[in-house]
Motif scaffolding. Structure first.
Motif, PDB file in Angstrom:
ATOM      1  N   SER A  45      -9.521  -6.421   1.221  1.00 38.94           N
ATOM      2  CA  SER A  45      -9.442  -6.033  -0.234  1.00 38.94           C
ATOM      3  C   SER A  45      -7.832  -5.444  -0.311  1.00 38.94           C
ATOM      4  O   SER A  45      -7.278  -5.426   0.613  1.00 38.94           O
ATOM      5  CB  SER A  45     -10.163  -4.644  -0.689  1.00 38.94           C
ATOM      6  OG  SER A  45      -9.708  -3.543  -0.181  1.00 38.94           O
ATOM      7  N   GLN A  46      -7.180  -5.212  -1.764  1.00 39.33           N
ATOM      8  CA  GLN A  46      -6.401  -4.344  -1.917  1.00 39.33           C
ATOM      9  C   GLN A  46      -6.314  -3.077  -1.349  1.00 39.33           C
ATOM     10  O   GLN A  46      -7.571  -2.680  -1.301  1.00 39.33           O
ATOM     11  CB  GLN A  46      -5.978  -4.763  -3.320  1.00 39.33           C
ATOM     12  CG  GLN A  46      -5.724  -5.977  -4.053  1.00 39.33           C
ATOM     13  CD  GLN A  46      -4.175  -6.725  -3.243  1.00 39.33           C
ATOM     14  OE1 GLN A  46      -3.488  -6.136  -2.658  1.00 39.33           O
ATOM     15  NE2 GLN A  46      -4.051  -7.965  -3.710  1.00 39.33           N
ATOM     16  N   GLN A 106      -6.811   0.730  -1.336  1.00 38.96           N
ATOM     17  CA  GLN A 106      -7.493   1.555  -2.140  1.00 38.96           C
ATOM     18  C   GLN A 106      -7.224   3.024  -1.624  1.00 38.96           C
ATOM     19  O   GLN A 106      -6.914   3.453  -0.678  1.00 38.96           O
ATOM     20  CB  GLN A 106      -9.122   1.503  -2.062  1.00 38.96           C
ATOM     21  CG  GLN A 106      -9.343  -0.160  -2.540  1.00 38.96           C
ATOM     22  CD  GLN A 106     -10.715  -0.343  -2.250  1.00 38.96           C
ATOM     23  OE1 GLN A 106     -11.711   0.666  -2.101  1.00 38.96           O
ATOM     24  NE2 GLN A 106     -11.274  -1.614  -2.475  1.00 38.96           N
ATOM     25  N   HIS A 138       0.838  -1.341   0.149  1.00 41.63           N
ATOM     26  CA  HIS A 138       0.019  -0.038  -0.045  1.00 41.63           C
ATOM     27  C   HIS A 138       1.006   1.239  -0.268  1.00 41.63           C
ATOM     28  O   HIS A 138       1.888   1.114   0.240  1.00 41.63           O
ATOM     29  CB  HIS A 138      -0.942   0.004   1.100  1.00 41.63           C
ATOM     30  CG  HIS A 138      -0.467   0.522   2.525  1.00 41.63           C
ATOM     31  ND1 HIS A 138       0.623  -0.174   3.252  1.00 41.63           N
ATOM     32  CD2 HIS A 138      -0.369   1.883   3.267  1.00 41.63           C
ATOM     33  CE1 HIS A 138       0.926   0.279   4.123  1.00 41.63           C
ATOM     34  NE2 HIS A 138       0.513   1.733   4.150  1.00 41.63           N
ATOM     35  N   GLN A 184      -3.401   5.236   2.154  1.00 39.44           N
ATOM     36  CA  GLN A 184      -4.578   4.561   1.617  1.00 39.44           C
ATOM     37  C   GLN A 184      -5.414   3.714   2.560  1.00 39.44           C
ATOM     38  O   GLN A 184      -4.839   3.827   3.687  1.00 39.44           O
ATOM     39  CB  GLN A 184      -4.094   3.644   0.529  1.00 39.44           C
ATOM     40  CG  GLN A 184      -3.421   4.174  -0.963  1.00 39.44           C
ATOM     41  CD  GLN A 184      -3.218   3.134  -1.903  1.00 39.44           C
ATOM     42  OE1 GLN A 184      -2.424   2.189  -1.443  1.00 39.44           O
ATOM     43  NE2 GLN A 184      -4.092   3.138  -2.939  1.00 39.44           N
TER      44      GLN A 184
END
Length: 383
Positions: free
Chosen positions: A146-147, A149, A81, A85
């Motif tokens: 989640s990844q 974002q 990341h 984020q």
């Protein structure tokens, strides 16, 4: 085998095979990750999961809700990341068959693929997920992620001179993405760059509710070109004080995150006499990362029909997966975040909205992911 020790995830040729189209076809109607998870929850080909390594209490929450920092070890599928984020966290609460998903900012410095991260979370009484993670989650608990974002990240303006300030203004839990940025700057040797300075202005309800209090005190005392200003209780933001701390604040790269009242005051301080907002100000609001047209229970005009089962219900604003489950249906699902595509169904007619992007579609015979799609009017789902 200890819950905190896992054999390495499949890698190399085996990992590539598990991520191939052939493996996906052989796993149908489920996903490869569904089978891997049965062997070890930290094995994944596409999805991201994480094991809680430790839980550290930041505040006890005498005046407000308690805060805790969770250290997470993600699966090898985590792509890392950028500082600032956030991530969507899926939790299966004890005694519930549903997985709830909420967004939390990452508080640790920028990470590389597979590296540990931290989430610093305030437990709100009305928040099932935050309360569980802060008050009940233990080392070894598996979460779905989640990844990373979001664009509220540590990127300076191309026009920023090398001797310019960087300014962070935060309130309450809004400190978490800013802390990720400051930690990244310090880790990467920011204090060794001559003439560069950081001003960190934070507002908290009280000293007892100050998140990262010990670390901030250490940063303030160190010779690292980071100046920390903490304001507690009735010490509210004022443009006069900001001008004293950073006289040229409108031309200073600034990151702002906090409650709506603070955001409004700071916006005014960055707006010129013609009503133009300084492009140097970047803002992150206290709001869900997942946009919805309505909250569950609120009226939305339209009816959802699950044609194969013959069941229907008024649209509520909840996801189609949640509406199907409320009717007693049990559609296949995986991540509940729109990542794994295992909940994909055909919308034969009607209008739906993607709750991640807000985009509406009325195309017939359209493949949709029902976990991240809600009805925006009458719609028919082949389920």
């Amino acid at each position: 085998m200890s819950a905190l020790i896992s054999p390495p995830a499949p890698s190399g040729a085996v990992g590539r095979l598990l991520r191939s189209r052939l493996a996906a076809a052989l796993a149908t109607p489920h996903t490869v990750d569904r089978y891997l998870e049965r062997f070890n929850p930290m094995w994944a080909a596409h999805e991201v999961r994480a094991r809680i390594v430790s839980v550290h209490r930041e505040t006890a929450g005498q005046d407000t809700a308690p805060v805790a920092t969770l250290t997470l070890q993600p699966t090898s599928t985590w792509r890392g990341h950028r500082a600032g984020q956030h991530v969507l966290v899926g939790v299966e609460l004890p005694g519930s068959a549903k997985r709830l998903t909420r967004a939390f900012s990452i508080s640790s410095a920028a990470s590389a693929p597979g590296e540990q991260i931290t989430l610093t979370i305030r437990a709100h009484d009305e928040g099932q997920v935050s309360s569980y993670l802060v008050r009940e989650a233990q080392p070894g608990t598996i979460l779905h992620l989640s990844q990373a974002q979001g664009e509220f990240t540590l990127v300076e303006s191309p026009a920023t001179p090398t001797n310019n300030h960087l300014l962070f203004i935060t309130g309450g839990s809004g400190i978490t993405p800013a802390m990720s940025m400051v930690r990244t700057l310090l880790r990467d040797g920011y204090d060794g760059r001559a003439g560069r300075k950081v001003t960190f202005l934070h507002f908290a309800r009280s000293p007892e509710d100050q998140i990262f209090a010990e670390e901030l005190a250490g940063i303030a005392a160190a010779d690292n070109d980071v100046t920390v200003h903490l304001r507690h209780g009735d010490q509210v933001f004022s443009e006069f004080e900001l001008r004293r701390l950073v006289p040229d604040h409108r031309n200073t790269d600034t990151w702002l995150c906090g409650p709506a009242g603070l955001v409004d005051l700071v916006r005014d301080a960055y707006t010129d006499g013609e009503g133009e907002l300084s492009p140097r100000l970047r803002m992150e609001f206290f709001k869900p990362a997942v946009a919805r047209t309505a909250q569950p229970g609120e009226a939305v005009e339209g009816e959802v029909s699950f044609t194969r089962s013959g069941k229907s219900a008024a649209a509520t604003g909840a996801s189609l997966l949640e509406q199907a489950e409320e009717l007693g249906l049990k559609p296949e699902f995986g991540c509940r975040m729109g990542i794994c595509f295992s909940c994909t169904r055909t919308k034969t007619a009607g209008t739906v909205r993607n709750v991640l992007t807000g985009e509406e579609s009325s195309l017939p015979d359209e493949e949709i992911r029902i976990c991240v799609t809600s009805a925006a009017g009458d719609c028919h789902i082949d389920l």
